[in-house]
Design an enzyme around this catalytic site. Structure first.
Site, PDB file in Angstrom:
ATOM      1  N   CYS A 356      -4.930  -7.375  -1.278  1.00  0.00           N
ATOM      2  CA  CYS A 356      -3.762  -8.212  -1.580  1.00  0.00           C
ATOM      3  C   CYS A 356      -3.562  -9.345  -0.573  1.00  0.00           C
ATOM      4  CB  CYS A 356      -2.494  -7.380  -1.584  1.00  0.00           C
ATOM      5  SG  CYS A 356      -2.558  -5.882  -2.543  1.00  0.00           S
TER       6      CYS A 356
HETATM    7  O1  KQY Z   1      -1.072  -6.055  -4.929  1.00  0.00           O
HETATM    8  C1  KQY Z   1      -1.076  -7.153  -4.414  1.00  0.00           C
HETATM    9  N1  KQY Z   1      -2.019  -8.000  -4.769  1.00  0.00           N
HETATM   10  C2  KQY Z   1       0.049  -7.693  -3.580  1.00  0.00           C
HETATM   11  C3  KQY Z   1       1.114  -6.801  -3.163  1.00  0.00           C
HETATM   12  C4  KQY Z   1       2.356  -7.598  -2.894  1.00  0.00           C
HETATM   13  C5  KQY Z   1       3.468  -6.817  -2.333  1.00  0.00           C
HETATM   14  C6  KQY Z   1       4.648  -7.657  -2.013  1.00  0.00           C
HETATM   15  N2  KQY Z   1       5.604  -7.030  -1.177  1.00  0.00           N
END
Ligand code: KQY
Length: 371
Positions: A356
């Protein structure tokens, strides 16, 4: 120079390459908001530096840092990692950065999705998100890559591709009314064909239990190579994750990919269940306009949330009881890459993990052919 184009990638002969294809580099952002990261984001910053340092063993890394922390970050981040001043609302480059597409004439462009902080005012995680929505555009300027401004709300963590025309999504996220209300499943498939060059769309049901992104695919399952998928898994039938992973497993076994292959599905153990401790929760500032984080809340930990680099795989370490087996399984899935574990808990406390917070810049096809 970065032009803004009014066509779509597929119409121009572009497609999204798989993460396991060669990269020119990787982008990240610097975490600093105290209402998402505990203790003024210091522990998260150390975790991000460890991730960047691990990835930089394999490919060049750039981190975008807000002006207010540039000097502070420069003093801490190793010199071989490039820092550029870049404003953002938080630090999820996968979701706010561009999704790069390539063509077979050696060009690379980027898709600038509309970003609404994972749901806008209907369940989104913070407000405002205006600076996040500019990140992809700024990265494309720096990369001198032309930009497609998408009409769709989407995040990079909501899509996984095999680079051969297959796209993996979850219904929970992509069909969620807080993303593109009014668009049917069929219309969304047509959109993703146009934006990503996908021919076959595989829909899984829900994402990882309690994932605050409304179930991003990048925490649940990913392509390891064409025809091979890794899936987060628990054998504990009483755990809510069991039903979710079982459903995904069945769907993955029922489908064929864009080349007509059946998929081989490999299970990665689920860590935990992991929960936020009282001490961790106390370190986070509560503020209107940002998701509150509470002690005892279940964390959506997953080893699938790794980053595939050139010659390496950077994997979050999440639970001493399961880390070794997860690393062994990932190493078996990527026999030609070095698997590197990096502590992932601080990133998980912010709601995601290594995948992420990273965004690959694919090598162009011409570069791959050595032209
Ligand atoms: O799963 C993702 N690509 C990002 C997670 C974002 C979390 C925001 N607090």
């Amino acid at each position: 120079m970065s032009r803004t184009l009014s066509t779509t990638p597929a119409a121009d002969g572009f497609w999204m390459p798989a993460e396991f294809a060669p990269h020119a580099g990787c982008w990240m952002l610097w975490p600093e908001r105290p209402d998402n990261w505990r203790e003024g984001a210091r522990p998260a910053q150390d975790a991000f530096i460890a991730v960047a340092t691990a990835i930089a063993r394999f490919e060049p890394v750039t981190i975008g840092v807000g002006g207010g922390q540039f000097e502070f970050a420069r003093a801490r981040v190793p010199a071989h990692i490039r820092l550029v001043e870049l404003s953002s609302n938080d630090a999820w480059m996968r979701d706010v950065g561009p999704t790069f597409v390539v063509d077979d004439r050696g060009q690379r462009r980027g898709i600038d999705w509309r970003f609404n902080a994972w749901g806008g005012l209907d369940g989104g995680l913070y407000f405002p998100w205006d600076q996040d929505d500019l990140v992809a555009r700024k990265v494309l300027e720096i990369e001198s890559a032309d930009r497609y401004r998408a009409t769709l709300v989407n995040e990079g963590g909501a899509i996984h591709v095999d680079g051969e025309g297959t796209l993996l999504l979850t219904e929970q996220c992509v069909l969620n009314a807080n993303r593109n209300p009014g668009l049917s499943r069929g219309q969304l498939e047509a959109e993703f064909r146009a934006w990503l060059g996908a021919r076959t769309v595989i829909w899984l049901g829900e994402g990882v239990f309690n994932d605050e992104t409304d179930g991003h695919i990048d925490n649940l399952a990913c392509f390891v190579r064409p025809g091979v998928v890794a899936l987060t898994w628990t054998d504990n039938r009483r755990d809510p994750q069991y039903r979710i992973s079982r459903d995904a497993w069945e769907r993955l076994h029922d489908v064929r990919d864009a080349r007509g292959r059946r998929l081989a599905v490999h299970k990665l153990p689920m860590p935990g269940p992991l929960r936020m401790t009282a001490r961790e929760a106390r370190g986070i500032v509560t503020r209107d306009g940002a998701k509150a984080r509470r002690a005892g809340e279940r964390l959506a930990g997953s080893y699938v949330n790794f980053y595939i680099a050139n010659g390496g795989v950077v994997v979050p370490l999440l639970d001493a009881r399961t880390d070794a087996i997860a690393l062994r399984r990932i190493a078996a899935l990527f026999p030609r890459r070095k698997v590197v574990g990096v502590p992932g808990r601080e990133i998980l406390l912010g709601g995601g993990n290594i995948h992420c917070i990273t965004q690959q810049v694919p090598a162009t096809v011409a570069a791959r052919r050595g032209r």
